[in-house]
Design a protein around this motif. Structure first.
Motif, mmCIF file in Angstrom:
data_model
loop_
_atom_site.group_PDB
_atom_site.id
_atom_site.type_symbol
_atom_site.label_atom_id
_atom_site.label_comp_id
_atom_site.label_asym_id
_atom_site.label_seq_id
_atom_site.Cartn_x
_atom_site.Cartn_y
_atom_site.Cartn_z
ATOM 1 N N LEU A 17 71.241 3.169 -23.555
ATOM 2 C CA LEU A 17 70.678 1.906 -23.056
ATOM 3 C C LEU A 17 71.293 1.524 -21.709
ATOM 4 C CD1 LEU A 17 70.616 -0.208 -26.371
ATOM 5 C CD2 LEU A 17 68.803 1.224 -25.408
ATOM 6 N N ILE A 18 72.613 1.613 -21.623
ATOM 7 C CA ILE A 18 73.271 1.212 -20.370
ATOM 8 C C ILE A 18 72.882 2.140 -19.222
ATOM 9 C CG2 ILE A 18 75.582 1.312 -19.257
ATOM 10 C CD1 ILE A 18 74.939 -1.450 -20.376
ATOM 11 N N ASN A 19 72.908 3.453 -19.488
ATOM 12 C CA ASN A 19 72.476 4.382 -18.424
ATOM 13 C C ASN A 19 71.039 4.122 -18.043
ATOM 14 O OD1 ASN A 19 74.905 5.601 -18.363
ATOM 15 N ND2 ASN A 19 74.343 7.304 -19.721
ATOM 16 N N GLY A 20 70.223 3.877 -19.057
ATOM 17 C CA GLY A 20 68.800 3.612 -18.809
ATOM 18 C C GLY A 20 68.630 2.376 -17.948
ATOM 19 N N LEU A 21 69.372 1.331 -18.263
ATOM 20 C CA LEU A 21 69.252 0.097 -17.466
ATOM 21 C C LEU A 21 69.685 0.342 -16.029
ATOM 22 C CD1 LEU A 21 70.435 -2.716 -19.921
ATOM 23 C CD2 LEU A 21 68.104 -2.034 -19.328
ATOM 24 N N LYS A 22 70.710 1.196 -15.859
ATOM 25 C CA LYS A 22 71.137 1.505 -14.480
ATOM 26 C C LYS A 22 70.028 2.243 -13.735
ATOM 27 C CE LYS A 22 76.056 1.496 -15.282
ATOM 28 N NZ LYS A 22 77.182 2.326 -15.671
ATOM 29 N N ARG A 23 69.377 3.143 -14.436
ATOM 30 C CA ARG A 23 68.264 3.878 -13.796
ATOM 31 C C ARG A 23 67.125 2.927 -13.420
ATOM 32 N NH1 ARG A 23 70.340 8.530 -12.607
ATOM 33 N NH2 ARG A 23 70.987 9.869 -14.329
ATOM 34 N N LEU A 24 66.996 1.843 -14.187
ATOM 35 C CA LEU A 24 65.882 0.918 -13.945
ATOM 36 C C LEU A 24 66.225 -0.167 -12.929
ATOM 37 C CD1 LEU A 24 64.717 0.457 -17.651
ATOM 38 C CD2 LEU A 24 63.454 1.650 -15.860
ATOM 39 N N GLU A 25 67.491 -0.186 -12.489
ATOM 40 C CA GLU A 25 67.924 -1.261 -11.575
ATOM 41 C C GLU A 25 67.035 -1.363 -10.347
ATOM 42 O OE1 GLU A 25 72.224 -0.321 -11.146
ATOM 43 O OE2 GLU A 25 72.436 -2.459 -11.582
ATOM 44 N N TYR A 26 66.564 -0.202 -9.887
ATOM 45 C CA TYR A 26 65.787 -0.177 -8.649
ATOM 46 C C TYR A 26 64.524 -1.027 -8.733
ATOM 47 C CZ TYR A 26 62.071 2.818 -10.492
ATOM 48 O OH TYR A 26 60.996 3.297 -11.193
ATOM 49 N N ARG A 27 64.063 -1.303 -9.949
ATOM 50 C CA ARG A 27 62.812 -2.049 -10.081
ATOM 51 C C ARG A 27 62.966 -3.501 -9.626
ATOM 52 N NH1 ARG A 27 59.254 0.493 -14.013
ATOM 53 N NH2 ARG A 27 58.449 -1.531 -14.622
ATOM 54 N N GLY A 28 64.228 -3.971 -9.579
ATOM 55 C CA GLY A 28 64.476 -5.359 -9.184
ATOM 56 C C GLY A 28 64.674 -6.213 -10.424
ATOM 57 N N TYR A 29 65.749 -7.004 -10.476
ATOM 58 C CA TYR A 29 66.033 -7.811 -11.664
ATOM 59 C C TYR A 29 67.123 -8.818 -11.344
ATOM 60 C CZ TYR A 29 70.386 -5.249 -12.320
ATOM 61 O OH TYR A 29 71.636 -4.722 -12.131
ATOM 62 N N ASP A 30 67.301 -9.782 -12.240
ATOM 63 C CA ASP A 30 68.344 -10.779 -12.024
ATOM 64 C C ASP A 30 69.211 -11.018 -13.252
ATOM 65 O OD1 ASP A 30 66.396 -12.394 -13.421
ATOM 66 O OD2 ASP A 30 65.422 -12.627 -11.470
ATOM 67 N N SER A 31 68.887 -10.414 -14.375
ATOM 68 C CA SER A 31 69.766 -10.506 -15.545
ATOM 69 C C SER A 31 69.491 -9.297 -16.432
ATOM 70 C CB SER A 31 69.529 -11.808 -16.309
ATOM 71 O OG SER A 31 68.162 -11.993 -16.541
ATOM 72 N N ALA A 32 70.398 -9.052 -17.366
ATOM 73 C CA ALA A 32 70.248 -7.850 -18.192
ATOM 74 C C ALA A 32 70.765 -8.128 -19.600
ATOM 75 C CB ALA A 32 71.032 -6.693 -17.567
ATOM 76 N N GLY A 33 70.263 -7.365 -20.557
ATOM 77 C CA GLY A 33 70.729 -7.563 -21.929
ATOM 78 C C GLY A 33 70.396 -6.385 -22.814
ATOM 79 N N ILE A 34 71.114 -6.309 -23.928
ATOM 80 C CA ILE A 34 70.825 -5.261 -24.913
ATOM 81 C C ILE A 34 70.871 -5.856 -26.322
ATOM 82 C CG2 ILE A 34 71.674 -3.243 -23.627
ATOM 83 C CD1 ILE A 34 74.286 -3.518 -25.316
ATOM 84 N N ALA A 35 70.208 -5.165 -27.234
ATOM 85 C CA ALA A 35 70.362 -5.484 -28.663
ATOM 86 C C ALA A 35 70.658 -4.174 -29.368
ATOM 87 C CB ALA A 35 69.078 -6.090 -29.211
ATOM 88 N N ILE A 36 71.695 -4.175 -30.202
ATOM 89 C CA ILE A 36 72.009 -2.994 -31.010
ATOM 90 C C ILE A 36 71.702 -3.365 -32.461
ATOM 91 C CG2 ILE A 36 73.823 -1.391 -31.755
ATOM 92 C CD1 ILE A 36 73.546 -1.065 -28.811
ATOM 93 N N ILE A 37 70.929 -2.522 -33.093
ATOM 94 C CA ILE A 37 70.494 -2.829 -34.460
ATOM 95 C C ILE A 37 71.256 -1.905 -35.407
ATOM 96 C CG2 ILE A 37 68.472 -2.838 -35.999
ATOM 97 C CD1 ILE A 37 67.311 -3.020 -32.703
ATOM 98 N N ASN A 38 72.109 -2.503 -36.204
ATOM 99 C CA ASN A 38 72.969 -1.689 -37.080
ATOM 100 C C ASN A 38 73.424 -2.598 -38.223
ATOM 101 O OD1 ASN A 38 74.600 0.231 -38.138
ATOM 102 N ND2 ASN A 38 76.162 0.160 -36.516
#
Ligand code: G6P
Length: 611
Positions: A17-38
């Motif tokens: 998820l974190i690597n994926g979000l870094k790859r998506l940074e280029y799209r433009g954003y102002d906040s970030a979050g994750i949910a882990i289901i366990n």
């Protein structure tokens, strides 16, 4: 614009998820979050960059092999910790991340409020999470059914991932107007809003279609429509290399992409010219070519830089093929009442293939029965799938928000189209056609030469990095280039800049000129050379600073201008491909010297999936 990533499988979800979000940074954003289901669902989210999120989750429990992540580009509600995704429903049964806009959110919100729901955030996404939950609890249906039913009540666009507390072995993904790709691994699936977070794990993917709902377990994938019709997934192979989405030794993606232009243009030619370089083949247009050749009118639509490429296309097609061309901002075209004839040809230009206004304009044109062609860079994106035919630019992934190599590749395709049409319509003789192709094939080497002399541009940038305004002037083919140069500077350095046709300067912008105003003039040797020399004199007479892009060896302008940037001699119609390069570099160096975030400029998004 907002990015989505999801994972379900046997490995730890957090790094994906974190690597994926870094790859998506280029799209433009102002906040970030994750949910882990366990067992329970742990949500971590904050305003700021993905690196802020990483700091925030340090020493927190992120274990688990199912999860979702999101980068948010604010639409409803300011960027803050509460509005960041994921959003949980009131009674905790559902967690949702969402790209897009729910247009009827206000009506849905009122209805839910009447049923006892309250809202913590200002987002439309929280309304969706609660709508799903309301249907789930009231109807006593499965999570999947609740999602599908809720989506039938939604007007707007979405790409989303949902997790249901009672059905923790699955993620539900759905798409309408906001792209989603599912990556297929071994007993694992990845979900993302584009392929960049997926490519390092698998190149087997399924692009969801509008109205698709994917029910994803670690060893099973089912795709249905929101109306419960089963769909047969079409597995595609990604033609994307991980190296293409990394910086490869450059300080920024934008610089890498500027330097990639000779290769991007070669890749755009590849397979589209006869071996002896005397003919052009655009396979993607094969079926529509007879209609294109006979076209009474072409309308080009696009946004931002793609619109500028369209303007160059207008000059090219009218000159070489003698077909009338109109160029429109997709956002204007779709909302006015344009007259579109059945035999019009519409060309939609888009790097991402996902721009919401361009997509909507295409749909409008299709309703009128016109043929719509696409010129897009991202393979498998929505526009190529919607249009009747088209051509990919093959520039490779463009990560920097400010478009560079996509522009020159788009212009390359438009040049090839104009030449091909010119030949087929007998406007160009075989000899002229052949000569133009030969000239076009020299472009990559000429750009490489310009790039070699980037130090000169860097020195000019150092002198004017603190300017507060810039003016860009050009005539004919170079007016769109002036617009593009000004846009590049605005986008990444936050300096106000205007692009203007040089002859129009005297109708307004000339009033702005003083010794503090750098004026970038595209002044190569062509048929309006004398006129542009006069324009430079007019600027100098008012103490303006002139930075001129000139043909190598020019001595006249060298004596007039404060700075010159030389480019190799070229046919005028092909010179936009060359003249834009120094302007890209000038903006890049100025932005770096001003300490700006070049690849992710404030407030901007790479792919604008909302209106
Ligand atoms: C955004 C990007 C621009 C791009 C425009 C159109 O504003 O920041 O670089 O030119 O969208 O995007 P498209 O993908 O349709 O070319």
């Amino acid at each position: 614009m907002c990015g989505i990533v999801g994972y379900i499988g046997n490995k730890e979800a957090y790094p994906v998820l974190i690597n994926g979000l870094k790859r998506l940074e280029y799209r433009g954003y102002d906040s970030a979050g994750i949910a882990i289901i366990n067992g329970d669902t742990r949500i971590y989210k904050c305003k700021g960059k993905v690196s802020d999120l990483e700091t925030f989750v340090k020493n927190k429990d992120v274990s688990g092999s199912i999860g979702m992540g999101h980068t948010r580009w604010a639409t409803h509600g300011e960027p803050n910790n509460v509005n960041a995704h994921p959003h949980k429903s009131q009674y905790g049964h559902f967690v949702v991340i969402h790209n897009g806009i729910i247009e009827n959110y206000s009506r849905l919100k009122t209805k839910l409020e009447k049923r006892g729901y309250t809202f913590k955030s200002q987002t439309d996404t929280e309304i969706l999470a609660n709508l799903i939950e309301y249907i789930y609890l009231k109807g006593k249906v499965s999570g999947e059914i609740a999602v599908r039913l809720a989506l039938t009540k939604v007007i707007g666009t979405y790409g989303l991932i949902v997790s249901c507390k009672e059905e923790q072995n699955q993620l539900i993904a759905a798409r309408n107007g906001s792209p989603l790709v599912v990556g297929i691994g071994k007993k694992e699936y990845y979900i993302a809003s584009d392929a960049t977070p997926i490519v390092e794990y698998t190149n087997s993917v399924i692009y969801l279609n509008d109205n698709d709902v994917a029910i994803i377990k670690k060893d099973e994938l089912t795709i249905k429509t929101i109306h419960n019709d089963k769909q047969i997934p079409k597995i595609q192979t990604l033609d994307l290399d991980i190296g293409e989405i990394e910086k490869g030794g450059f300080d920024h993606f934008m610089l890498k992409e500027i330097f990639e232009q000779p290769k991007a243009i070669l890749d755009t030619f590849r397979g589209r010219m006869s071996a002896n370089k005397t003919d052009i083949y655009l396979g993607g247009l094969y079926n529509v070519l007879p209609k294109l050749v006979e076209a009474k009118r072409i309308i080009i639509i696009g946004c931002g830089t793609s619109w500028h490429a369209g303007l160059v296309g207008e000059y090219l097609i009218e000159e070489y093929a003698k077909i009338p061309v109109e160029v429109e901002y997709a956002s204007e075209f779709r909302y006015r009442k344009p007259i579109i004839y059945k035999d019009d040809i519409i060309i939609a230009i888009s790097q991402s293939g996902e721009t919401a206004d361009t997509l909507a304009a295409i749909k409008l044109a299709q309703e009128s029965g016109a043929i719509v062609l696409g010129i897009c860079n991202v393979v498998g994106s929505s526009i190529p799938r919607l249009t009747d035919a088209g051509v990919y630019t093959h520039a490779g992934p463009e990560i920097g928000v400010a478009s560079t190599k996509a522009f020159t590749s788009q212009v390359t395709i438009l040049t090839m189209m104009a030449m091909l049409l010119g030949k087929k319509r007998n406007v160009l003789s075989q000899e002229e056609y052949k000569n133009l192709i030969a000239e076009l094939t020299k472009t990559p080497d000429k750009i490489a030469l310009i790039l070699k002399h980037c130090e000169n541009i860097k020195n000019i940038a150092a002198k004017y990095k603190d300017a507060t305004n810039f003016l860009y002037l050009g005539r004919g083919y170079f007016f769109p280039v002036a617009l593009e140069g000004a846009l590049k500077l605005k986008e990444i350095s936050y300096i106000h800049a205007e692009g203007y046709p040089a002859a129009e300067m005297k109708h307004g912008p000339i009033a702005l000129i003083d010794e503090k105003m750098p004026v970038v003039v595209i002044a190569t040797k062509d048929k309006s050379y004398e006129k542009i020399v006069s324009n430079i004199q007019e600027i100098k007479a008012r103490k303006g600073v002139v930075i001129a892009v000139v043909t190598e060896g020019d001595t006249v302008i060298k004596n007039l201008a404060d700075h010159v940037i030389e480019i190799p001699d070229s046919d005028q119609a092909l010179a936009p491909l060359l003249t834009v390069v120094p302007l890209q570099l000038l903006s890049y160096y100025i932005a770096v010297m001003r300490g700006c975030n070049v690849d992710q400029p404030r407030n901007l998004a790479k792919s604008v999936t909302v209106e």
